[in-house]
Enzyme design. Structure first.
Site, short mmCIF file in Angstrom:
data_model
loop_
_atom_site.label_atom_id
_atom_site.label_comp_id
_atom_site.label_asym_id
_atom_site.label_seq_id
_atom_site.Cartn_x
_atom_site.Cartn_y
_atom_site.Cartn_z
N CYS A 110 30.03 42.59 -0.28
CA CYS A 110 31.40 42.52 0.21
C CYS A 110 31.67 41.17 0.87
O CYS A 110 32.70 40.98 1.52
CB CYS A 110 31.69 43.65 1.20
SG CYS A 110 30.65 43.61 2.67
N CYS A 152 55.47 47.50 2.49
CA CYS A 152 55.33 48.33 3.69
C CYS A 152 56.28 47.84 4.78
O CYS A 152 56.34 46.64 5.06
CB CYS A 152 53.89 48.25 4.20
SG CYS A 152 53.61 49.18 5.74
#
Length: 430
Positions: free
Chosen positions: A387, A79
């Site tokens: 998570c 990116c």
């Protein structure tokens, strides 16, 4: 009588900026490289173990001023905004090192509680372009609207035109989402736009201190047209509906669910599929299952293909959506949903007795109180989803004290290029 002069409290002066040449020895739990300078840890973003760098640092935070020797674990980031945008922390690492590091987030957390790393499977890697949720930041300036993501630990916004971690349909909508943000009322100077990719379009909501649901007719019309052009099926502002062309729908297994505003979803469809496969595979044979912290039915609905399911969650809209979708789908086995705060009132060991299997998928803080009750129950199969490896390991330790054996753990990398990892674990008793 003389009045006392008011004195203002002054913020302490920042520590002086220092510079040193140092090597990066590891990647810390939050994704920053760690350098040892004067026998103290300094956290350096966008660095890799094996880097030798000149580091400018203040306290425990540092930045690479110049790279002297480059680590063999470095790779070109995909990116152009990496290093400036705060959305990703780990694009600069080789795939093999990155995957090993992600798995170690789980093995290290479990090891601290005395569990064997051998029970942890290789990382289930998701494609980078898979995230179906994003929280964009926007701010009006004299030069126009800035729309993108915040820098790490900063209110400054990095304007973006592309993002390699977003699912393709969401990434393709970026120009139209910018136009939707530009259509917001001028008095909204700073706000976030939360967007979720659903099966039938985008679910979007304006959130932030400047956002208000007190909209004029022309403002509603402008937002409605911009939402339609952006492929948004439902738009909200400050938790109040602005327009809904149709209810946003996602599928859990084969069952469509009309999700309520702000509903919790797994970060990617691919990651959700891996977790669902783990849960349903290891719950096979159970006739009655409790799904704790169920949300809208991520696991409840697929599990209903083979067992009766009773779901519990504190979120009333999620429970309502789960009930409605289960009724409409006419599933093979019944799904009953109940609103219950499992932090304040966990299912007791006595209440858990009728179940053949229990699933729990709590928020990041984990489920300490509920784990203590499960530990005292006779339920033969327990499957935990989390998570947060640290809170999962703590809860796993509680279950172990109650006689449960943790035999398998699957780490799932659905938060690609971040320092977060999802996981699922299988516990058995008897």
């Amino acid at each position: 009588m003389a009045q006392r002069r008011k004195t203002r409290s002054r913020r302490p002066a920042p520590a002086p900026l220092k510079k040193a040449e140092a090597g990066i020895v590891e990647i810390g739990a939050r994704g920053d490289g760690v350098a040892m300078i004067d026998d103290r840890k300094v956290f350096v973003p966008c660095s890799a173990p094996g880097d030798l760098a000149r580091i400018a640092y203040r306290g425990e935070r540092g930045e690479i001023e110049s790279l002297i020797e480059e680590s063999p674990h470095r790779a070109p980031p995909p990116c152009p905004y990496f290093g400036e945008c705060g959305g990703c922390a780990l694009q600069h690492l080789t795939e093999s090192f990155y995957r090993d590091w992600k798995r170690k987030l789980v093995t290290n957390a479990l090891a601290r509680e005395g569990f064997d790393a051998q029970i942890v499977a290789p990382l289930h890697a998701c494609a980078p372009s898979s995230r179906r949720r994003a929280a964009f930041a926007a701010r009006r300036t004299a030069a126009g609207l800035i729309f993108g993501f915040n820098e790490r630990a900063s209110s400054r916004i990095v304007a973006i035109e592309e993002c390699p971690v977003l699912a393709p349909r969401l990434a393709e909508a970026l120009p139209r989402l910018l136009m939707l943000a530009e259509a917001a009322p001028p008095l909204w100077r700073s706000f976030d736009l939360h967007v979720t990719l659903c099966d039938n379009g985008l679910d979007a909501a304006f959130i932030g201190g400047d956002v208000s649901d007190d909209l004029s007719g022309p403002e509603i019309m402008a937002l409605t047209e911009a939402a339609r052009d952006a492929g948004v099926v439902r738009l909200a502002a400050d938790d109040a509906p602005v327009v809904m062309f149709e209810a946003p729908v996602v599928r859990f297994g084969e069952t469509p669910v009309e999700i309520p505003p702000g509903a919790f979803l797994q970060a990617s469809v691919e990651g959700e599929a891996a977790l669902t496969d783990f849960v349903t595979r290891h719950a096979q044979g159970a006739k009655r299952i409790a799904d704790l912290f169920s949300g809208c039915g991520t696991f409840s609905l697929p599990l209903a293909k083979s067992a009766a399911v009773e779901a519990f969650d504190s979120d009333a809209p999620a429970i309502f959506a789960l009930e409605a979708s289960a009724r409409a789908a006419r599933l093979r086995h019944p799904v009953r949903a109940q609103r219950r705060n499992l932090f304040e009132r966990p299912l007791s060991a006595e209440e858990l007795k009728p179940y053949d299997a229990v699933i729990f998928d709590p928020p990041r803080a984990g489920a300490k109180a509920q784990a203590e009750e499960i530990a005292q129950s006779p339920v033969p199969v327990v499957i935990g989803v989390s998570c947060n490896p640290a809170s999962f390991a703590r809860d796993a330790s509680i279950l172990r004290e109650g006689g449960y054996r943790l035999s398998q753990v699957l780490p799932v990398d659905q938060f690609v290029f971040s320092a977060h990892v999802e996981l699922a674990g299988l516990f058995t008793k008897g």
